[in-house]
Scaffold this active site. Structure first.
Site, PDB file in Angstrom:
ATOM      1  CG  ASN A   1      -1.701   1.263   1.394  1.00 33.05           C
ATOM      2  OD1 ASN A   1      -1.825   2.034   0.438  1.00 33.05           O
ATOM      3  ND2 ASN A   1      -2.267   1.482   2.580  1.00 33.05           N
TER       4      ASN A   1
ATOM      5  CE  LYS B   1       0.182   3.564   4.662  1.00 35.57           C
ATOM      6  NZ  LYS B   1       0.100   3.735   6.077  1.00 35.57           N
TER       7      LYS B   1
ATOM      8  CG  HIS C   1      -5.849   2.099   5.118  1.00 40.99           C
ATOM      9  ND1 HIS C   1      -5.382   3.061   5.991  1.00 40.99           N
ATOM     10  CD2 HIS C   1      -4.847   1.204   4.957  1.00 40.99           C
ATOM     11  CE1 HIS C   1      -4.146   2.745   6.338  1.00 40.99           C
ATOM     12  NE2 HIS C   1      -3.795   1.629   5.724  1.00 40.99           N
TER      13      HIS C   1
ATOM     14  CD  GLU D   1      -2.863   5.735   6.550  1.00 36.41           C
ATOM     15  OE1 GLU D   1      -2.852   5.759   5.310  1.00 36.41           O
ATOM     16  OE2 GLU D   1      -1.941   5.241   7.227  1.00 36.41           O
TER      17      GLU D   1
ATOM     18  CD  GLU E   1      -3.712  -2.403   7.419  1.00 38.36           C
ATOM     19  OE1 GLU E   1      -2.596  -2.678   6.991  1.00 38.36           O
ATOM     20  OE2 GLU E   1      -4.317  -1.364   7.120  1.00 38.36           O
TER      21      GLU E   1
ATOM     22  N   GLY F   1       2.277   2.323  10.779  1.00 34.32           N
ATOM     23  CA  GLY F   1       3.256   3.395  10.613  1.00 34.32           C
ATOM     24  C   GLY F   1       3.931   3.832  11.905  1.00 34.32           C
TER      25      GLY F   1
ATOM     26  CB  SER G   1       5.007  -1.653  12.239  1.00 36.66           C
ATOM     27  OG  SER G   1       4.562  -0.323  12.473  1.00 36.66           O
TER      28      SER G   1
HETATM   29  C1  PEP Z   1      -0.897   0.260   6.110  1.00 37.09           C
HETATM   30  O1  PEP Z   1      -1.026   1.464   5.980  1.00 37.09           O
HETATM   31  O2  PEP Z   1      -1.738  -0.497   5.604  1.00 37.09           O
HETATM   32  C2  PEP Z   1       0.238  -0.225   6.872  1.00 37.09           C
HETATM   33  C3  PEP Z   1       0.182  -1.414   7.339  1.00 37.09           C
HETATM   34  O3  PEP Z   1       1.290   0.668   7.051  1.00 37.09           O
HETATM   35  P1  PEP Z   1       2.720   0.342   7.754  1.00 37.09           P
HETATM   36  O4  PEP Z   1       3.186  -0.964   7.163  1.00 37.09           O
HETATM   37  O5  PEP Z   1       3.582   1.486   7.371  1.00 37.09           O
HETATM   38  O6  PEP Z   1       2.461   0.233   9.201  1.00 37.09           O
END
Ligand code: PEP
Length: 251
Positions: free
Chosen positions: A9, A11, A95, A97, A165, A171, A210
Site C-alpha cells: 500500500n 499511500k 483503511h 486512514e 490492521e 506506521g 509495521s
Molecule cells: C498500512 O497502511 O496499511 C500499513 C500497514 O502501514 P505500515 O506498514 O507502514 O504500518
C-alpha cells in the site's frame, strides 16, 4: 491451504517515474515466484503506467480506494467501473486512514465493498481497533461491528479478503505481538464462520501494521495469517521483495 497474499500500500507516495523505478528493481527480484500472490496499490494517477509495467508479470494491480457510485457528479472520486477498466484486481477499502481523515463510516465502507464486488473487483477490507479501544477492552466489539456492518447484505464472500490492521501498529514501528495477531485473526475467522459457514474458509486474513523484513518471518508463521498488507516497508523494492520471500528472513 490458502494462497498467501502480499500487498504493497503505497499511500500518497511515488510519482509515476518513481513507481516505474521501483518496478525496475522489484520485478526481477520476484519474477520467479509462482506460489503466492503479490499486489501493488499505487496512487490512482500511477495505476495506468504501473498496470502496463506489470502486465505479463506475477504482480497484480491494486487500488487504494474506490467510490460507491459508478459515475456522476462526484468531483475528485474514482469508481469501481473505472478501476476495472484499468485491469485493477484488488481494491483496499476501509483503511483506517480513510476512516480517520475522510470520515468513512462502516456504512460507507459497506457501500464501497458492494459496489466493488458488483464489478467483480476483489476487496481488501481493512478493520482494526485504535489504541484507546484496545486499552479499554473494546477490541473484539470493534472488530465484530466493523465486520458485520462492512459485509452487511453481502451473500457471497468469495471476493473478500480481510486485513486486520490495529490502528496503533500502522506506521508506528510497533508491531502487534504474535499472540495479539493470533487472537484477533482467530476471532475474525469465527465471526466470518458465523456469517458464512463453510464458505468462510476461503476468506484470507492479512495482517498489517509495521511489517518489515525483520518481523515478517514470525508474522507469517502465526496461526491464521494468510499474508500481509504493507505500508512503509513496501516503498523500498529490496525490503518489499524480502517480505514477499519471507521464508528467507529467519534471523
Ligand atoms: C498500512 O497502511 O496499511 C500499513 C500497514 O502501514 P505500515 O506498514 O507502514 O504500518
Amino acid at each position: 491451504m490458502q494462497t498467501k497474499l502480499f500487498v504493497a500500500n503505497w499511500k500518497m507516495h511515488k510519482t509515476v517515474k518513481e513507481a516505474l523505478n521501483f518496478l525496475n528493481d522489484f520485478i526481477p527480484a520476484v519474477e520467479k515466484i509462482k506460489d503466492r500472490e503479490i499486489g501493488i496499490a499505487p496512487t490512482f494517477i500511477c495505476l495506468e503506467s504501473v498496470g502496463k509495467a506489470i502486465k505479463n508479470t506475477n504482480i497484480k494491480l491494486c487500488a487504494q480506494n474506490a467510490f460507491y457510485e459508478k459515475k456522476g457528479a462526484y468531483t475528485g472520486e474514482i469508481s469501481p467501473v473505472m478501476l476495472k477498466d484499468l485491469n485493477v484486481e484488488y481494491v483496499i477499502i476501509g483503511h483506517s486512514e480513510r476512516r480517520k481523515y475522510f470520515n468513512e463510516t462502516d456504512e460507507i465502507v459497506n457501500r464501497k465493498i458492494k459496489s466493488c464486488i458488483e464489478e467483480y473487483l476483489k476487496v481488501i477490507f481493512c478493520i482494526g481497533e485504535t489504541l484507546e479501544e484496545r486499552q479499554s477492552n473494546k477490541t473484539f466489539d470493534v472488530l465484530k461491528r466493523q465486520i458485520e456492518k462492512g459485509v452487511e447484505d453481502i451473500i457471497n464472500p468469495d471476493y473478500i479478503v480481510i486485513a486486520y490492521e490495529p490502528v496503533w501498529a500502522i506506521g508506528t514501528g510497533i508491531v502487534a505481538t504474535e499472540s495479539q495477531i493470533e487472537e484477533a485473526h482467530g476471532f475474525i475467522k469465527e465471526r466470518l464462520k458465523n456469517l458464512y459457514g463453510e464458505r468462510a474458509q476461503a476468506i484470507r486474513i492479512l495482517y498489517g501494521g509495521s511489517v518489515t523484513p525483520e518481523n515478517i518471518y514470525s508474522i507469517m508463521n502465526t496461526e491464521n495469517v494468510d499474508g500481509v498488507l504493507v505500508g512503509g516497508a513496501s516503498l523500498d523494492p529490496v525490503k518489499f521483495s524480502k517480505i514477499v520471500k519471507y521464508e528467507e528472513q529467519i534471523n
